[in-house]
Design a protein around this motif. Structure first.
Motif, PDB file in Angstrom:
ATOM      1  N   THR A 154      -7.905  -5.668  28.593  1.00 51.72           N
ATOM      2  CA  THR A 154      -8.531  -4.714  29.511  1.00 51.72           C
ATOM      3  C   THR A 154      -8.728  -3.371  28.807  1.00 51.72           C
ATOM      4  O   THR A 154      -7.798  -2.862  28.187  1.00 51.72           O
ATOM      5  N   PRO A 155      -9.921  -2.793  28.873  1.00 51.63           N
ATOM      6  CA  PRO A 155     -10.177  -1.514  28.184  1.00 51.63           C
ATOM      7  C   PRO A 155      -9.152  -0.444  28.537  1.00 51.63           C
ATOM      8  O   PRO A 155      -8.710  -0.335  29.685  1.00 51.63           O
ATOM      9  N   PHE A 156      -8.775   0.315  27.518  1.00 45.30           N
ATOM     10  CA  PHE A 156      -7.794   1.397  27.537  1.00 45.30           C
ATOM     11  C   PHE A 156      -6.355   0.904  27.450  1.00 45.30           C
ATOM     12  O   PHE A 156      -5.471   1.682  27.093  1.00 45.30           O
ATOM     13  N   LEU A 157      -6.083  -0.368  27.763  1.00 47.99           N
ATOM     14  CA  LEU A 157      -4.735  -0.884  27.599  1.00 47.99           C
ATOM     15  C   LEU A 157      -4.527  -1.335  26.156  1.00 47.99           C
ATOM     16  O   LEU A 157      -5.495  -1.559  25.417  1.00 47.99           O
ATOM     17  N   LYS A 181      -6.980  -6.633  20.159  1.00 47.72           N
ATOM     18  CA  LYS A 181      -7.683  -7.917  20.286  1.00 47.72           C
ATOM     19  C   LYS A 181      -9.178  -7.763  19.998  1.00 47.72           C
ATOM     20  O   LYS A 181      -9.779  -8.588  19.286  1.00 47.72           O
ATOM     21  N   ASP A 182      -9.783  -6.715  20.517  1.00 46.59           N
ATOM     22  CA  ASP A 182     -11.198  -6.475  20.278  1.00 46.59           C
ATOM     23  C   ASP A 182     -11.455  -6.202  18.797  1.00 46.59           C
ATOM     24  O   ASP A 182     -12.478  -6.642  18.242  1.00 46.59           O
ATOM     25  N   SER A 183     -10.517  -5.529  18.145  1.00 50.77           N
ATOM     26  CA  SER A 183     -10.669  -5.243  16.710  1.00 50.77           C
ATOM     27  C   SER A 183     -10.614  -6.525  15.885  1.00 50.77           C
ATOM     28  O   SER A 183     -11.291  -6.637  14.855  1.00 50.77           O
ATOM     29  N   ILE A 184      -9.804  -7.486  16.328  1.00 55.26           N
ATOM     30  CA  ILE A 184      -9.738  -8.770  15.601  1.00 55.26           C
ATOM     31  C   ILE A 184     -11.087  -9.466  15.655  1.00 55.26           C
ATOM     32  O   ILE A 184     -11.588  -9.958  14.629  1.00 55.26           O
ATOM     33  N   ALA A 244     -14.155   6.261  23.218  1.00 58.33           N
ATOM     34  CA  ALA A 244     -15.520   5.765  23.018  1.00 58.33           C
ATOM     35  C   ALA A 244     -15.530   4.253  22.842  1.00 58.33           C
ATOM     36  O   ALA A 244     -16.428   3.559  23.343  1.00 58.33           O
ATOM     37  N   LYS A 245     -14.544   3.722  22.152  1.00 55.03           N
ATOM     38  CA  LYS A 245     -14.467   2.270  21.942  1.00 55.03           C
ATOM     39  C   LYS A 245     -14.277   1.541  23.275  1.00 55.03           C
ATOM     40  O   LYS A 245     -14.922   0.518  23.529  1.00 55.03           O
ATOM     41  N   ALA A 246     -13.417   2.082  24.129  1.00 55.60           N
ATOM     42  CA  ALA A 246     -13.177   1.443  25.424  1.00 55.60           C
ATOM     43  C   ALA A 246     -14.419   1.520  26.311  1.00 55.60           C
ATOM     44  O   ALA A 246     -14.778   0.543  26.986  1.00 55.60           O
ATOM     45  N   ASP A 284     -20.397  -4.823  25.777  1.00 53.80           N
ATOM     46  CA  ASP A 284     -20.019  -5.920  24.880  1.00 53.80           C
ATOM     47  C   ASP A 284     -19.721  -7.154  25.720  1.00 53.80           C
ATOM     48  O   ASP A 284     -18.992  -7.094  26.718  1.00 53.80           O
ATOM     49  N   SER A 285     -20.281  -8.279  25.316  1.00 46.72           N
ATOM     50  CA  SER A 285     -20.093  -9.509  26.089  1.00 46.72           C
ATOM     51  C   SER A 285     -18.640  -9.967  26.115  1.00 46.72           C
ATOM     52  O   SER A 285     -18.244 -10.729  27.002  1.00 46.72           O
ATOM     53  N   THR A 286     -17.815  -9.503  25.152  1.00 37.40           N
ATOM     54  CA  THR A 286     -16.409  -9.915  25.136  1.00 37.40           C
ATOM     55  C   THR A 286     -15.718  -9.526  26.440  1.00 37.40           C
ATOM     56  O   THR A 286     -14.965 -10.315  27.018  1.00 37.40           O
ATOM     57  N   LEU A 287     -15.966  -8.302  26.923  1.00 38.17           N
ATOM     58  CA  LEU A 287     -15.363  -7.857  28.173  1.00 38.17           C
ATOM     59  C   LEU A 287     -15.817  -8.728  29.333  1.00 38.17           C
ATOM     60  O   LEU A 287     -15.015  -9.082  30.210  1.00 38.17           O
ATOM     61  N   TRP A 288     -17.076  -9.122  29.336  1.00 34.31           N
ATOM     62  CA  TRP A 288     -17.595  -9.926  30.444  1.00 34.31           C
ATOM     63  C   TRP A 288     -17.079 -11.357  30.388  1.00 34.31           C
ATOM     64  O   TRP A 288     -16.955 -12.006  31.433  1.00 34.31           O
ATOM     65  N   PHE A 289     -16.757 -11.829  29.192  1.00 30.94           N
ATOM     66  CA  PHE A 289     -16.067 -13.122  29.095  1.00 30.94           C
ATOM     67  C   PHE A 289     -14.721 -13.039  29.812  1.00 30.94           C
ATOM     68  O   PHE A 289     -14.329 -13.951  30.548  1.00 30.94           O
ATOM     69  N   ALA A 290     -13.989 -11.948  29.572  1.00 32.64           N
ATOM     70  CA  ALA A 290     -12.681 -11.775  30.207  1.00 32.64           C
ATOM     71  C   ALA A 290     -12.823 -11.640  31.719  1.00 32.64           C
ATOM     72  O   ALA A 290     -12.066 -12.257  32.487  1.00 32.64           O
ATOM     73  N   ILE A 291     -13.795 -10.827  32.171  1.00 34.69           N
ATOM     74  CA  ILE A 291     -14.002 -10.649  33.611  1.00 34.69           C
ATOM     75  C   ILE A 291     -14.367 -11.980  34.267  1.00 34.69           C
ATOM     76  O   ILE A 291     -13.888 -12.299  35.373  1.00 34.69           O
ATOM     77  N   SER A 292     -15.182 -12.775  33.587  1.00 34.01           N
ATOM     78  CA  SER A 292     -15.561 -14.089  34.124  1.00 34.01           C
ATOM     79  C   SER A 292     -14.340 -14.973  34.316  1.00 34.01           C
ATOM     80  O   SER A 292     -14.226 -15.692  35.318  1.00 34.01           O
TER      81      SER A 292
END
Length: 672
Positions: A397-400, A406-409, A543-545, A551-559
């Motif tokens: 989750t962004p900011f956590l 994980k996003d950096s990986i 800015a990254k969050a 970024d589709s990665t966040l929407w994969f998680a939300i899905s």
């Protein structure tokens, strides 16, 4: 106190606690056993903080504590390497261990092995600290084996359970497979470099980059052979495919050691080791590709298994396997600092999840089946909110904290120049959805929805695995009984772990990944561009969050979260229909891809077959039949012949003497 004394204090304080609680626990009693061990681990933690500050001021250390043995030109020493990577690991290990020690007071308060347990976890802490502080391969191997040994004792802590005995033996044997490769890799290093000292080996590594390994029948680069053998050791310790099978079964141990093994210590040893060996791994793209593929398989396919688990601890255990796969992929992408960053953030939120799961188990009177829970939010508010924080961090989750690592990986894998990056990238993106789905499946089934506790557990008799769980964890809430929040010694560590799970990623991503914090501890060559590209795209944690929205990665998680909500809160009938419709796939997942059956059939069955052959042919026929009984029969037969000449008549003896003289004279003539 001098710096050197502080260095010694960090590992020796937990060792002293282990000795006092282990040998004098009956004299000290339960209360003083936990006071002494907790105080000494706290000493280790605060000493690590002091060393951390000292390292930030530019004071590093690399030297011997004492010389253990000299053999020819080879010197085997116990020594410390104190740099930025080491102190980061020291802080993580000692802090999580301290939280686990405090938590154990509440979780194990009714256990007969109370003092013994505190002794074991302090000894585990000592072993891990010796591993991360090592400046040579001999001490590294000592710590490596020590954590394996103590994990065997901890997983089998409840040694009267057959499942616990099986689990600790399984962990021990699987780790021996990995450790055999690790030992071969160290042997090759000693053969090539003539030293086991890190600095000596790393300084001359480039000069051996094109050497060929002396392996009969194959033409392998020396660095490739060394790195793959070292990584096989990491596959065992960090539970990478196919040596992952021990880790889910390690849940047979008490919950505090699940947090200790899965969060900050044993399973992260392999990640730390490969990062420390970056000067070697950077010289072999083949080894890095191998590392990355293994990590991707582990990250995705172990995540699938988390979807069908019904034991609360096993769901979290499979998430550990998956996250270790993510860390391993970062190693393969030459993003070692990202792997260490995720190791650190994961240590906090995974320890939080395990300890929160333990709090749930306490509140449910040791029922671990999530199908018997539901609606716990209003009964266990502290456990609920801390578990939610850990889950949100886990899914990125962004900011956590989990988001940044994980996003950096995923970004590092995409930027990697290795030929396998496309497969790995797809696997990790799919893993984001899978992680979010099974994590929130667990969260919704435990804390929301219909209250399913306080009922007879006859609904799940068809699941053999859960019958075993019910048999082992035999209490559960009685009809009409309600769950309850845990005591402060359980909830305090949850709150203290929730704080870094929320914020540590935001505040440390810049210095750890893009600053100079790990610059001198990790080596990356110019032809591996992942970290350089990540640095160009980084414009601050906020800015990254915010950019993750696009970024589709966040929407994969939300899905994954939305699907879990729909399946398990709105339409709980759908998962059962899917299970029936895709029963074949479900069976494959339930059997964990058949690895356990194959290992039992091929390795355990093969060992029994060989043992039976050696017993029947070697022992019964060869040793007993020919050597023991056969020798006796031969002596008896010879005696039967010789005794015919023992008649008691003088002329028979005179005749024998004449024949003997004749034979001796004939032999003399033939020789002469």
């Amino acid at each position: 106190m001098s710096n050197f004394s502080l260095y010694l204090l960090v590992p020796l304080a937990p060792l002293l606690g282990a000795i006092l609680a282990g040998l004098f626990g009956k004299v000290l009693g339960r209360a003083w056993s936990h006071r002494v061990t907790i105080a000494l681990v706290a000493v280790s933690f605060f000493a690590s903080l002091r060393i951390f500050q000292d390292v930030l001021d530019g004071h590093t250390f690399n030297g011997a504590v004492y010389q253990w043995m000299t053999s020819g030109d080879i010197s085997l020493e116990v020594g410390f390497l104190i740099d930025h990577l080491t102190v980061l690991m020291m802080l993580v290990v000692t802090f999580v261990s301290l939280m686990v020690h405090i938590y154990t007071i509440g979780y194990m308060e009714e256990d007969d092995g109370y003092q013994r347990f505190f002794s074991y976890i302090s000894l585990f802490t000592f072993s891990m600290l010796m591993l991360v502080m090592a400046n040579n391969f001999m001490q590294l191997f000592f710590g490596w084996e020590a954590v394996g040994l103590v994990s065997y004792l901890l997983i089998g802590f409840w040694f009267k359970r057959e499942t616990a005995i099986y689990a600790n033996l399984k962990a021990f044997l699987v780790n021996r497979v990995g450790d055999f490769g690790f030992l071969l890799g160290i042997g090759l290093i000693l053969m090539v470099f003539g030293s086991l000292d890190y600095a000596t080996v790393f300084a001359s590594a480039a000069s051996h980059a094109n050497d060929m390994a002396p392996i009969p029948g194959v033409s392998w680069n020396m660095m490739t052979a060394i790195c793959i053998l070292l990584f096989i050791g990491a596959m065992g310790k960090s539970a990478q495919f196919p040596l992952h099978v021990w880790l889910p079964d390690s849940m047979e141990g008490p919950t505090p050691i699940s947090a200790l093994i899965h969060a900050a210590t044993m399973v992260t040893a392999g990640i730390f080791m490969v990062s420390r060996m970056s000067p070697l791994f950077e010289l072999s793209d083949t080894a890095l590709s191998f590392v990355m593929v293994i990590g991707a398989i582990t990250a995705l396919f172990m995540g699938f298994l988390g979807i069908i688990q019904n034991d609360i601890k096993r769901v979290v255990a499979y998430s550990t396997l998956s996250q270790l796969g993510y860390m391993t992929c970062a190693l393969g992408a030459s993003a070692y600092s990202v792997a260490i960053f995720h190791l650190m953030t994961h240590a906090f939120f995974k320890a939080l999840l395990f300890l929160a799961a333990g709090s749930v188990i306490i509140g449910m009177h040791h029922d671990q089946d999530i199908r018997n829970m539901g609606g716990l939010r209003k009964y266990m508010p502290i456990t609920w909110i801390t578990f939610l924080i850990g889950t949100l961090a886990l899914i990125g989750t962004p900011f956590l904290s989990g988001f940044y690592s994980k996003d950096s990986i995923i970004e590092a894998v995409e930027a990697s120049g290795l030929p396998v990056k496309d497969f790995v990238y797809i696997a990790l993106r799919m893993g984001v959805f899978v992680t979010a789905f099974y994590s929130f499946r667990l969260y919704f089934l435990v804390f929301h929805g219909t209250e399913r506790f306080g009922k007879a557990h006859h609904d799940h008799h068809g699941d053999h695995a859960d019958e075993e769980v019910a048999a082992d964890h035999h209490h559960g809430l009685a009809p009409g009984q309600k769950p309850h929040e845990s005591s402060w010694v359980v909830t305090l560590p949850l709150v203290l772990l929730a704080i870094p799970s929320l914020a540590i990623g935001y505040f440390t991503i810049e210095p750890i990944l893009y600053g100079s914090f790990l610059k001198d501890a990790i080596h990356v060559i110019g032809s591996h561009p992942a970290m350089a590209e990540l640095a160009e795209e980084f414009h601050g944690p906020a800015a990254k969050a915010l950019a993750s929205v696009f970024d589709s990665t966040l929407w994969f998680a939300i899905s994954g979260v939305v699907m879990a909500w729909f399946f398990y809160l709105k339409r709980p009938d759908i998962p059962e229909k899917i299970k029936q419709r895709f029963h074949g796939i479900y069976t494959v997942l339930e059997r964990k891809y058949g690895f356990d059956e194959f290992n039992d059939w091929f390795f355990a069955g093969g060992a029994r077959l060989v043992s039976r052959f050696l017993w029947q042919f070697g022992d019964v026929k060869m040793i007993d039949g020919m050597m023991v009984n056969g020798t006796a029969r031969l002596v008896g037969m010879c005696s039967g012949i010789v005794r015919r000449f023992q008649t008691g008549y003088i002329y028979h003896y005179a005749f024998s003497m004449i024949i003997g003289v004749f034979v001796l004279l004939s032999i003399r003539e033939l020789i002469g």
